[in-house]
Scaffold this motif. Structure first.
Motif, PDB file in Angstrom:
ATOM      1  N   SER A  37      25.264  42.029  46.364  1.00  0.00           N
ATOM      2  CA  SER A  37      25.789  42.466  47.653  1.00  0.00           C
ATOM      3  C   SER A  37      26.509  41.317  48.355  1.00  0.00           C
ATOM      4  CB  SER A  37      24.652  42.999  48.523  1.00  0.00           C
ATOM      5  OG  SER A  37      25.153  43.495  49.728  1.00  0.00           O
ATOM      6  N   ALA A  38      25.907  40.141  48.347  1.00  0.00           N
ATOM      7  CA  ALA A  38      26.516  38.968  48.976  1.00  0.00           C
ATOM      8  C   ALA A  38      27.824  38.599  48.283  1.00  0.00           C
ATOM      9  CB  ALA A  38      25.544  37.790  48.954  1.00  0.00           C
ATOM     10  N   THR A  39      27.865  38.692  46.974  1.00  0.00           N
ATOM     11  CA  THR A  39      29.088  38.400  46.219  1.00  0.00           C
ATOM     12  C   THR A  39      30.176  39.404  46.559  1.00  0.00           C
ATOM     13  OG1 THR A  39      27.806  37.431  44.418  1.00  0.00           O
ATOM     14  CG2 THR A  39      30.045  38.124  43.898  1.00  0.00           C
ATOM     15  N   TRP A  40      29.808  40.697  46.643  1.00  0.00           N
ATOM     16  CA  TRP A  40      30.786  41.742  46.941  1.00  0.00           C
ATOM     17  C   TRP A  40      31.423  41.538  48.319  1.00  0.00           C
ATOM     18  CZ3 TRP A  40      33.548  45.010  44.291  1.00  0.00           C
ATOM     19  CH2 TRP A  40      34.217  46.042  44.959  1.00  0.00           C
ATOM     20  N   THR A  41      30.659  41.058  49.274  1.00  0.00           N
ATOM     21  CA  THR A  41      31.194  40.885  50.624  1.00  0.00           C
ATOM     22  C   THR A  41      32.082  39.648  50.750  1.00  0.00           C
ATOM     23  OG1 THR A  41      29.277  39.641  51.405  1.00  0.00           O
ATOM     24  CG2 THR A  41      29.211  42.033  51.693  1.00  0.00           C
ATOM     25  N   GLN A  42      32.050  38.774  49.764  1.00  0.00           N
ATOM     26  CA  GLN A  42      32.849  37.542  49.808  1.00  0.00           C
ATOM     27  C   GLN A  42      33.625  37.343  48.507  1.00  0.00           C
ATOM     28  OE1 GLN A  42      33.291  35.477  52.461  1.00  0.00           O
ATOM     29  NE2 GLN A  42      32.142  36.993  53.600  1.00  0.00           N
ATOM     30  N   ILE A  43      34.433  38.314  48.132  1.00  0.00           N
ATOM     31  CA  ILE A  43      35.264  38.182  46.926  1.00  0.00           C
ATOM     32  C   ILE A  43      36.176  36.963  47.136  1.00  0.00           C
ATOM     33  CG2 ILE A  43      37.075  39.269  45.529  1.00  0.00           C
ATOM     34  CD1 ILE A  43      34.434  40.755  45.254  1.00  0.00           C
ATOM     35  N   PRO A  44      36.196  36.042  46.195  1.00  0.00           N
ATOM     36  CA  PRO A  44      37.021  34.839  46.367  1.00  0.00           C
ATOM     37  C   PRO A  44      38.505  35.175  46.565  1.00  0.00           C
ATOM     38  CG  PRO A  44      35.492  34.556  44.544  1.00  0.00           C
ATOM     39  CD  PRO A  44      35.410  35.999  44.967  1.00  0.00           C
ATOM     40  N   ALA A  45      39.137  34.486  47.501  1.00  0.00           N
ATOM     41  CA  ALA A  45      40.552  34.691  47.805  1.00  0.00           C
ATOM     42  C   ALA A  45      41.391  33.840  46.855  1.00  0.00           C
ATOM     43  CB  ALA A  45      40.832  34.333  49.260  1.00  0.00           C
ATOM     44  N   THR A  46      41.501  34.314  45.635  1.00  0.00           N
ATOM     45  CA  THR A  46      42.262  33.602  44.612  1.00  0.00           C
ATOM     46  C   THR A  46      43.346  34.529  44.072  1.00  0.00           C
ATOM     47  OG1 THR A  46      40.686  34.346  42.921  1.00  0.00           O
ATOM     48  CG2 THR A  46      40.298  32.182  43.918  1.00  0.00           C
ATOM     49  N   GLU A  47      44.337  33.931  43.416  1.00  0.00           N
ATOM     50  CA  GLU A  47      45.448  34.712  42.875  1.00  0.00           C
ATOM     51  C   GLU A  47      44.985  35.664  41.779  1.00  0.00           C
ATOM     52  OE1 GLU A  47      49.637  33.908  40.567  1.00  0.00           O
ATOM     53  OE2 GLU A  47      48.952  32.419  42.012  1.00  0.00           O
ATOM     54  N   VAL A  48      44.036  35.229  40.976  1.00  0.00           N
ATOM     55  CA  VAL A  48      43.508  36.048  39.888  1.00  0.00           C
ATOM     56  C   VAL A  48      42.067  36.427  40.226  1.00  0.00           C
ATOM     57  CG1 VAL A  48      42.957  36.117  37.428  1.00  0.00           C
ATOM     58  CG2 VAL A  48      44.999  34.895  38.209  1.00  0.00           C
ATOM     59  N   LEU A  49      41.777  37.702  40.109  1.00  0.00           N
ATOM     60  CA  LEU A  49      40.435  38.200  40.414  1.00  0.00           C
ATOM     61  C   LEU A  49      39.433  37.712  39.377  1.00  0.00           C
ATOM     62  CD1 LEU A  49      38.794  40.060  42.272  1.00  0.00           C
ATOM     63  CD2 LEU A  49      39.389  41.941  40.775  1.00  0.00           C
ATOM     64  N   ASP A  50      38.303  37.227  39.837  1.00  0.00           N
ATOM     65  CA  ASP A  50      37.228  36.783  38.948  1.00  0.00           C
ATOM     66  C   ASP A  50      36.526  38.020  38.396  1.00  0.00           C
ATOM     67  OD1 ASP A  50      34.972  35.765  37.697  1.00  0.00           O
ATOM     68  OD2 ASP A  50      34.441  34.413  39.341  1.00  0.00           O
ATOM     69  N   MET A  51      36.767  38.329  37.159  1.00  0.00           N
ATOM     70  CA  MET A  51      36.234  39.553  36.560  1.00  0.00           C
ATOM     71  C   MET A  51      34.719  39.507  36.370  1.00  0.00           C
ATOM     72  SD  MET A  51      38.612  41.686  36.528  1.00  0.00           S
ATOM     73  CE  MET A  51      37.894  42.981  35.532  1.00  0.00           C
ATOM     74  N   ARG A  52      34.103  38.347  36.560  1.00  0.00           N
ATOM     75  CA  ARG A  52      32.641  38.293  36.494  1.00  0.00           C
ATOM     76  C   ARG A  52      32.033  39.110  37.630  1.00  0.00           C
ATOM     77  NH1 ARG A  52      32.084  31.907  36.021  1.00  0.00           N
ATOM     78  NH2 ARG A  52      33.599  32.227  37.652  1.00  0.00           N
ATOM     79  N   VAL A  53      32.705  39.127  38.774  1.00  0.00           N
ATOM     80  CA  VAL A  53      32.225  39.931  39.909  1.00  0.00           C
ATOM     81  C   VAL A  53      32.281  41.411  39.547  1.00  0.00           C
ATOM     82  CG1 VAL A  53      32.655  40.582  42.307  1.00  0.00           C
ATOM     83  CG2 VAL A  53      32.945  38.194  41.594  1.00  0.00           C
ATOM     84  N   ILE A  54      33.409  41.844  38.996  1.00  0.00           N
ATOM     85  CA  ILE A  54      33.563  43.246  38.594  1.00  0.00           C
ATOM     86  C   ILE A  54      32.543  43.591  37.522  1.00  0.00           C
ATOM     87  CG2 ILE A  54      35.166  44.958  37.648  1.00  0.00           C
ATOM     88  CD1 ILE A  54      35.829  43.835  40.514  1.00  0.00           C
ATOM     89  N   GLY A  55      32.353  42.698  36.569  1.00  0.00           N
ATOM     90  CA  GLY A  55      31.367  42.917  35.511  1.00  0.00           C
ATOM     91  C   GLY A  55      29.952  43.055  36.056  1.00  0.00           C
ATOM     92  N   ALA A  56      29.620  42.274  37.064  1.00  0.00           N
ATOM     93  CA  ALA A  56      28.285  42.371  37.669  1.00  0.00           C
ATOM     94  C   ALA A  56      28.101  43.728  38.343  1.00  0.00           C
ATOM     95  CB  ALA A  56      28.075  41.244  38.683  1.00  0.00           C
ATOM     96  N   VAL A  57      29.157  44.234  38.977  1.00  0.00           N
ATOM     97  CA  VAL A  57      29.081  45.549  39.621  1.00  0.00           C
ATOM     98  C   VAL A  57      28.952  46.642  38.561  1.00  0.00           C
ATOM     99  CG1 VAL A  57      30.307  47.251  41.032  1.00  0.00           C
ATOM    100  CG2 VAL A  57      30.303  44.831  41.694  1.00  0.00           C
ATOM    101  N   THR A  58      29.753  46.575  37.514  1.00  0.00           N
ATOM    102  CA  THR A  58      29.672  47.626  36.485  1.00  0.00           C
ATOM    103  C   THR A  58      28.330  47.566  35.746  1.00  0.00           C
ATOM    104  OG1 THR A  58      30.894  46.280  34.866  1.00  0.00           O
ATOM    105  CG2 THR A  58      32.166  47.847  36.219  1.00  0.00           C
ATOM    106  N   ASP A  59      27.756  46.386  35.606  1.00  0.00           N
ATOM    107  CA  ASP A  59      26.402  46.283  35.034  1.00  0.00           C
ATOM    108  C   ASP A  59      25.411  47.017  35.934  1.00  0.00           C
ATOM    109  OD1 ASP A  59      27.334  44.776  32.909  1.00  0.00           O
ATOM    110  OD2 ASP A  59      26.555  42.859  33.680  1.00  0.00           O
ATOM    111  N   TRP A  60      25.514  46.813  37.240  1.00  0.00           N
ATOM    112  CA  TRP A  60      24.625  47.492  38.193  1.00  0.00           C
ATOM    113  C   TRP A  60      24.808  49.006  38.116  1.00  0.00           C
ATOM    114  CZ3 TRP A  60      26.201  49.545  43.246  1.00  0.00           C
ATOM    115  CH2 TRP A  60      25.116  50.028  44.001  1.00  0.00           C
ATOM    116  N   LEU A  61      26.035  49.443  37.907  1.00  0.00           N
ATOM    117  CA  LEU A  61      26.323  50.885  37.844  1.00  0.00           C
ATOM    118  C   LEU A  61      26.040  51.508  36.481  1.00  0.00           C
ATOM    119  CD1 LEU A  61      29.698  50.952  39.809  1.00  0.00           C
ATOM    120  CD2 LEU A  61      27.478  51.816  40.582  1.00  0.00           C
TER     121      LEU A  61
END
Length: 131
Positions: A37-61
């Protein structure tokens, strides 16, 4: 009867919970672990999205079943990817539709502006060609 997975920056309101029950037959609401939840609320403001965040969400789902609801809002690019993931797995991705009421209070030479967001309804994410 279905579950709702809630991926927001806040907890649901009573009005939102009641709508999920009445419109989408949700009987259980699940929130992600605190770290996710904390990671989702603070997605890093970078040019390329860190897919580890997306992977963590899809693991949860991964336990979600077809027909389960996913309420998802947040950083636009990440939200798009998660809504796409949900649609492809026959989940029901939703976002909250709100009405903003703006209030201004003048205090001498200062003006304070306050925005209050009121829940109107949930709306389904869908593909353009499915409209």
């Amino acid at each position: 009867m279905s579950k709702a997975y809630c991926l927001l920056n806040h907890s649901l309101t009573q009005k939102q919970t009641e709508e999920l029950s009445a419109r989408f037959t949700v009987t259980e609401i699940l929130y992600p672990p605190k770290e996710l939840s904390a990671t989702w609320t603070q997605i890093p403001a970078t040019e390329v999205l860190d897919m580890r965040v997306i992977g963590a969400v899809t693991d949860w789902l991964s336990a979600a079943q077809a027909g389960d609801v996913l309420i998802v809002q947040g950083e636009a690019g990440s939200t798009f990817l998660i809504a796409d993931y949900a649609l492809k797995r026959n989940l029901v991705p939703l976002h909250a539709v709100t009405k903003r009421v703006s209030q201004e209070v003048k205090m001498g030479e200062q003006v304070e502006k306050r925005n209050v967001f009121e829940h109107v309804c949930f709306r389904k994410y869908t593909y353009y060609e499915d409209l």
